[in-house]
Design an enzyme around this catalytic site. Sequence first.
Site, short mmCIF file in Angstrom:
data_model
loop_
_atom_site.label_atom_id
_atom_site.label_comp_id
_atom_site.label_asym_id
_atom_site.label_seq_id
_atom_site.Cartn_x
_atom_site.Cartn_y
_atom_site.Cartn_z
N LYS A 1 58.38 -13.34 -38.72
CA LYS A 1 59.49 -13.89 -39.53
C LYS A 1 60.55 -12.84 -39.84
CE LYS A 1 57.65 -18.05 -40.08
NZ LYS A 1 58.27 -19.31 -39.68
N LYS B 1 66.62 -13.21 -37.37
CA LYS B 1 65.61 -12.84 -36.36
C LYS B 1 66.32 -12.41 -35.06
CE LYS B 1 62.34 -16.14 -38.29
NZ LYS B 1 62.69 -17.53 -38.62
N GLU C 1 62.93 -23.34 -32.44
CA GLU C 1 63.63 -24.60 -32.13
C GLU C 1 64.78 -24.79 -33.11
OE1 GLU C 1 60.56 -27.61 -32.18
OE2 GLU C 1 60.55 -27.74 -30.00
C1 LIG Z 1 58.32 -24.95 -30.19
C2 LIG Z 1 58.25 -24.18 -31.48
C3 LIG Z 1 59.37 -24.06 -32.28
C4 LIG Z 1 59.35 -23.30 -33.44
N1 LIG Z 1 60.51 -23.09 -34.16
C5 LIG Z 1 60.50 -22.20 -35.18
C6 LIG Z 1 61.72 -21.81 -35.82
O1 LIG Z 1 62.79 -22.30 -35.51
N2 LIG Z 1 61.66 -20.86 -36.78
C7 LIG Z 1 60.48 -20.29 -37.17
O2 LIG Z 1 60.49 -19.41 -38.02
N3 LIG Z 1 59.31 -20.64 -36.58
C8 LIG Z 1 59.29 -21.57 -35.60
N4 LIG Z 1 58.09 -21.92 -34.98
C9 LIG Z 1 56.85 -21.30 -35.43
C10 LIG Z 1 55.76 -22.27 -35.92
O3 LIG Z 1 56.04 -22.65 -37.23
C11 LIG Z 1 54.41 -21.58 -35.79
O4 LIG Z 1 54.15 -21.35 -34.42
C12 LIG Z 1 53.26 -22.38 -36.36
O5 LIG Z 1 53.40 -22.51 -37.75
C13 LIG Z 1 51.91 -21.72 -36.06
O6 LIG Z 1 51.87 -20.42 -36.59
P1 LIG Z 1 51.66 -19.10 -35.74
O7 LIG Z 1 52.65 -19.13 -34.61
O8 LIG Z 1 51.97 -17.98 -36.70
O9 LIG Z 1 50.26 -19.06 -35.25
C14 LIG Z 1 58.12 -22.70 -33.84
C15 LIG Z 1 56.99 -22.86 -33.04
C16 LIG Z 1 57.05 -23.55 -31.86
C17 LIG Z 1 55.81 -23.61 -30.98
#
Ligand SMILES: Cc1cc2nc3c(=O)[nH]c(=O)nc-3n(C[C@H](O)[C@H](O)[C@H](O)COP(=O)(O)O)c2cc1C
Length: 214
Positions: free
Chosen positions: A14, A71, A162
């Site tokens: 983050k 980020k 995303e």
């Molecule tokens: C396709 C996709 C889009 C995501 N978009 C964002 C985003 O725009 N900003 C963000 O901070 N996290 C984003 N995430 C992170 C997810 O919130 C995170 O992968 C999920 O909560 C699982 O946590 P971890 O990746 O820490 O294991 C995204 C994850 C995926 C797979």
Amino acid sequence: MNLEEIIRNRYTCKAYDESRKVTPDQKRQLMELLRLSPSSVNSQPWHFFVIDTPEGKAQILPAFSEANAAKIDKSALTVVFTTRTEIDEAHLNHLLAQEQQDGRFINDDAKSAQDTGRRYFVNLNSDSVEKQRNWMARQAYISLGFLLLGAAALGMDATPIEGFTPPAMDKALGLEEKGLTSVVVATVGFRGEGDFNTGLPKSRLPQSEVITLL
Ligand SMILES: Cc1cc2nc3c(=O)[nH]c(=O)nc-3n(C[C@H](O)[C@H](O)[C@H](O)COP(=O)(O)O)c2cc1C
């Protein structure tokens, strides 16, 4: 680290330490990871924008809200995953020529079978422009998964994103003129001090809920 450790340790970063950059070899490996990602019928309907210069970052920043913009700003590298706006005849022929050049066909029949098979699956997913784009986007997400795991394996942190405005991204990178459209974004770098997510435990539904063993 073994695979078990890598998948438990990787998380969505983050906040990045902007002083840490990826080495040229790390960058090369990340780009190879993208290029070598698998796709249905080897369709490779993608183009990846790998951005690690201040000018490049500034170009795409208008497509992000404040939280995600930070980020982009502080990570070492950003990947914008784009796909073609359509799979056309030229692309199909280009793929076949590349496969031939790479030595995939033992004879003309094998080449013809590959071409026919690919066209069959492309057609299955081309009832409408929207359906074909959706299919291409699914391929792009495979490369996103590759990047997330690969970055972790290389000791780097990453963020799938995303949270951006696709029309603004398409405009910022002049994608329409290139026959491309943006799908998803990822940043790669090294976690910074202000990352609240570093210390949080991972949360997932239990195995019994998401996996059926038959
Ligand atoms: C396709 C996709 C889009 C995501 N978009 C964002 C985003 O725009 N900003 C963000 O901070 N996290 C984003 N995430 C992170 C997810 O919130 C995170 O992968 C999920 O909560 C699982 O946590 P971890 O990746 O820490 O294991 C995204 C994850 C995926 C797979």
